[in-house]
Design a protein around this motif. Structure first.
Motif, PDB file in Angstrom:
ATOM      1  N   ASP A 101      30.972   8.562  42.120  1.00 60.09           N
ATOM      2  CA  ASP A 101      30.929   8.443  43.568  1.00 60.09           C
ATOM      3  C   ASP A 101      31.161   7.013  44.036  1.00 60.09           C
ATOM      4  OD1 ASP A 101      28.300  10.936  44.040  1.00 60.09           O
ATOM      5  OD2 ASP A 101      30.470  11.150  43.868  1.00 60.09           O
ATOM      6  N   SER A 102      30.719   6.062  43.257  1.00 58.73           N
ATOM      7  CA  SER A 102      30.804   4.666  43.656  1.00 58.73           C
ATOM      8  C   SER A 102      32.231   4.129  43.687  1.00 58.73           C
ATOM      9  CB  SER A 102      29.952   3.794  42.731  1.00 58.73           C
ATOM     10  OG  SER A 102      30.379   3.921  41.389  1.00 58.73           O
ATOM     11  N   VAL A 103      33.168   4.823  43.049  1.00 57.99           N
ATOM     12  CA  VAL A 103      34.540   4.321  42.990  1.00 57.99           C
ATOM     13  C   VAL A 103      35.537   5.264  43.640  1.00 57.99           C
ATOM     14  CG1 VAL A 103      33.988   3.095  40.863  1.00 57.99           C
ATOM     15  CG2 VAL A 103      35.118   5.332  40.748  1.00 57.99           C
ATOM     16  N   LYS A 104      35.092   6.403  44.120  1.00 59.86           N
ATOM     17  CA  LYS A 104      36.007   7.346  44.755  1.00 59.86           C
ATOM     18  C   LYS A 104      36.703   6.701  45.943  1.00 59.86           C
ATOM     19  CE  LYS A 104      33.803  11.745  43.509  1.00 59.86           C
ATOM     20  NZ  LYS A 104      33.074  12.931  44.008  1.00 59.86           N
ATOM     21  N   GLY A 105      37.999   6.924  46.012  1.00 63.61           N
ATOM     22  CA  GLY A 105      38.794   6.348  47.079  1.00 63.61           C
ATOM     23  C   GLY A 105      39.303   4.962  46.794  1.00 63.61           C
ATOM     24  N   ARG A 106      38.770   4.312  45.769  1.00 62.13           N
ATOM     25  CA  ARG A 106      39.184   2.956  45.427  1.00 62.13           C
ATOM     26  C   ARG A 106      39.873   2.879  44.069  1.00 62.13           C
ATOM     27  NH1 ARG A 106      35.567  -0.765  44.521  1.00 62.13           N
ATOM     28  NH2 ARG A 106      33.863   0.661  43.939  1.00 62.13           N
ATOM     29  N   PHE A 107      39.425   3.688  43.131  1.00 59.93           N
ATOM     30  CA  PHE A 107      39.978   3.672  41.776  1.00 59.93           C
ATOM     31  C   PHE A 107      40.846   4.898  41.558  1.00 59.93           C
ATOM     32  CE2 PHE A 107      36.490   1.026  39.448  1.00 59.93           C
ATOM     33  CZ  PHE A 107      36.598   0.049  40.422  1.00 59.93           C
ATOM     34  N   THR A 108      41.889   4.736  40.769  1.00 59.13           N
ATOM     35  CA  THR A 108      42.761   5.844  40.410  1.00 59.13           C
ATOM     36  C   THR A 108      43.042   5.803  38.918  1.00 59.13           C
ATOM     37  OG1 THR A 108      43.838   5.814  42.589  1.00 59.13           O
ATOM     38  CG2 THR A 108      44.959   6.995  40.818  1.00 59.13           C
ATOM     39  N   ILE A 109      42.766   6.902  38.241  1.00 55.58           N
ATOM     40  CA  ILE A 109      43.054   6.997  36.823  1.00 55.58           C
ATOM     41  C   ILE A 109      44.328   7.806  36.642  1.00 55.58           C
ATOM     42  CG2 ILE A 109      41.629   9.060  36.477  1.00 55.58           C
ATOM     43  CD1 ILE A 109      40.903   7.920  33.689  1.00 55.58           C
ATOM     44  N   SER A 110      45.155   7.387  35.713  1.00 51.46           N
ATOM     45  CA  SER A 110      46.399   8.083  35.445  1.00 51.46           C
ATOM     46  C   SER A 110      46.687   8.050  33.953  1.00 51.46           C
ATOM     47  CB  SER A 110      47.562   7.469  36.230  1.00 51.46           C
ATOM     48  OG  SER A 110      47.762   6.117  35.859  1.00 51.46           O
ATOM     49  N   ARG A 111      47.535   8.953  33.538  1.00 42.64           N
ATOM     50  CA  ARG A 111      47.887   9.066  32.131  1.00 42.64           C
ATOM     51  C   ARG A 111      49.394   9.185  32.004  1.00 42.64           C
ATOM     52  NH1 ARG A 111      44.614  13.205  28.084  1.00 42.64           N
ATOM     53  NH2 ARG A 111      45.439  12.411  26.090  1.00 42.64           N
ATOM     54  N   ASP A 112      49.963   8.424  31.077  1.00 45.22           N
ATOM     55  CA  ASP A 112      51.394   8.500  30.853  1.00 45.22           C
ATOM     56  C   ASP A 112      51.777   9.890  30.379  1.00 45.22           C
ATOM     57  OD1 ASP A 112      52.165   5.135  29.586  1.00 45.22           O
ATOM     58  OD2 ASP A 112      51.512   5.873  31.543  1.00 45.22           O
ATOM     59  N   ASN A 113      53.041  10.238  30.600  1.00 44.67           N
ATOM     60  CA  ASN A 113      53.514  11.566  30.215  1.00 44.67           C
ATOM     61  C   ASN A 113      53.335  11.837  28.729  1.00 44.67           C
ATOM     62  OD1 ASN A 113      54.292  12.214  32.849  1.00 44.67           O
ATOM     63  ND2 ASN A 113      56.385  11.460  32.558  1.00 44.67           N
ATOM     64  N   ALA A 114      53.499  10.815  27.922  1.00 45.97           N
ATOM     65  CA  ALA A 114      53.322  10.972  26.485  1.00 45.97           C
ATOM     66  C   ALA A 114      51.867  11.193  26.110  1.00 45.97           C
ATOM     67  CB  ALA A 114      53.877   9.762  25.746  1.00 45.97           C
ATOM     68  N   GLY A 115      50.959  10.841  27.014  1.00 43.97           N
ATOM     69  CA  GLY A 115      49.556  11.092  26.785  1.00 43.97           C
ATOM     70  C   GLY A 115      48.838  10.057  25.953  1.00 43.97           C
ATOM     71  N   ASN A 116      49.522   8.987  25.583  1.00 43.47           N
ATOM     72  CA  ASN A 116      48.910   7.995  24.715  1.00 43.47           C
ATOM     73  C   ASN A 116      48.439   6.750  25.445  1.00 43.47           C
ATOM     74  OD1 ASN A 116      51.590   7.226  25.226  1.00 43.47           O
ATOM     75  ND2 ASN A 116      51.691   6.022  23.342  1.00 43.47           N
ATOM     76  N   THR A 117      48.668   6.685  26.737  1.00 42.41           N
ATOM     77  CA  THR A 117      48.263   5.526  27.510  1.00 42.41           C
ATOM     78  C   THR A 117      47.620   5.970  28.814  1.00 42.41           C
ATOM     79  OG1 THR A 117      50.067   4.198  26.578  1.00 42.41           O
ATOM     80  CG2 THR A 117      48.994   3.359  28.557  1.00 42.41           C
ATOM     81  N   VAL A 118      46.490   5.384  29.120  1.00 44.53           N
ATOM     82  CA  VAL A 118      45.762   5.671  30.348  1.00 44.53           C
ATOM     83  C   VAL A 118      45.603   4.381  31.133  1.00 44.53           C
ATOM     84  CG1 VAL A 118      43.526   6.350  31.295  1.00 44.53           C
ATOM     85  CG2 VAL A 118      44.564   7.703  29.484  1.00 44.53           C
ATOM     86  N   HIS A 119      45.685   4.496  32.445  1.00 45.04           N
ATOM     87  CA  HIS A 119      45.539   3.349  33.325  1.00 45.04           C
ATOM     88  C   HIS A 119      44.418   3.605  34.325  1.00 45.04           C
ATOM     89  CE1 HIS A 119      49.458   1.982  31.838  1.00 45.04           C
ATOM     90  NE2 HIS A 119      49.860   3.228  32.020  1.00 45.04           N
TER      91      HIS A 119
END
Length: 122
Positions: free
Chosen positions: A61-79
């Motif tokens: 809840d403390s980061v909703k709206g501010r942080f975004t997690i994503s994953r590369d299509n290959a699935g080996n890298t997360v941001h």
């Protein structure tokens, strides 16, 4: 079996942005969920964000709206894109990975990265 390497930590001003990256190597096919934990000066580690292999996400809840997690299509890298950073976001951030996505979140952690420091100045 799986190694996680974080990068992108640093020091930023209040309201600034920072993006963390986590590269997974090894048996990445065993990873069905990845995410980020953080640890402040206290002993507890908080789940900040998670993402499933199918792209479902969950945020504290403390980061909703501010942080975004994503994953590369290959699935080996997360941001983790962190915007509008606050002093309370200061922590060591750990990339994590595990085999399950349950109840709309990452619930089991089998692998931990080494951690990367994020400092937000007041």
């Amino acid at each position: 079996q799986v190694q996680l390497a974080e990068s992108g930590g640093g020091s930023v001003q209040i309201g600034g942005s920072l993006t963390l990256s986590c590269a997974a190597s090894g048996n990445i096919f065993s990873i069905n969920a990845m995410g980020w934990y953080r640890q402040t000066s206290g002993p507890q580690r908080e789940l900040v964000a998670g993402i499933s292999s199918g792209g479902s996400t969950n945020y504290a809840d403390s980061v909703k709206g501010r942080f975004t997690i994503s994953r590369d299509n290959a699935g080996n890298t997360v941001h983790l894109q962190m915007n509008d950073l606050k002093p309370e976001d200061t922590a060591v951030y750990y990339c994590v990975a595990g085999p399950y996505w349950r109840f709309g979140a990452l619930t089991d952690v089998n692998y931990w990265g080494q951690g990367t420091q994020v400092t937000v100045s007041s």
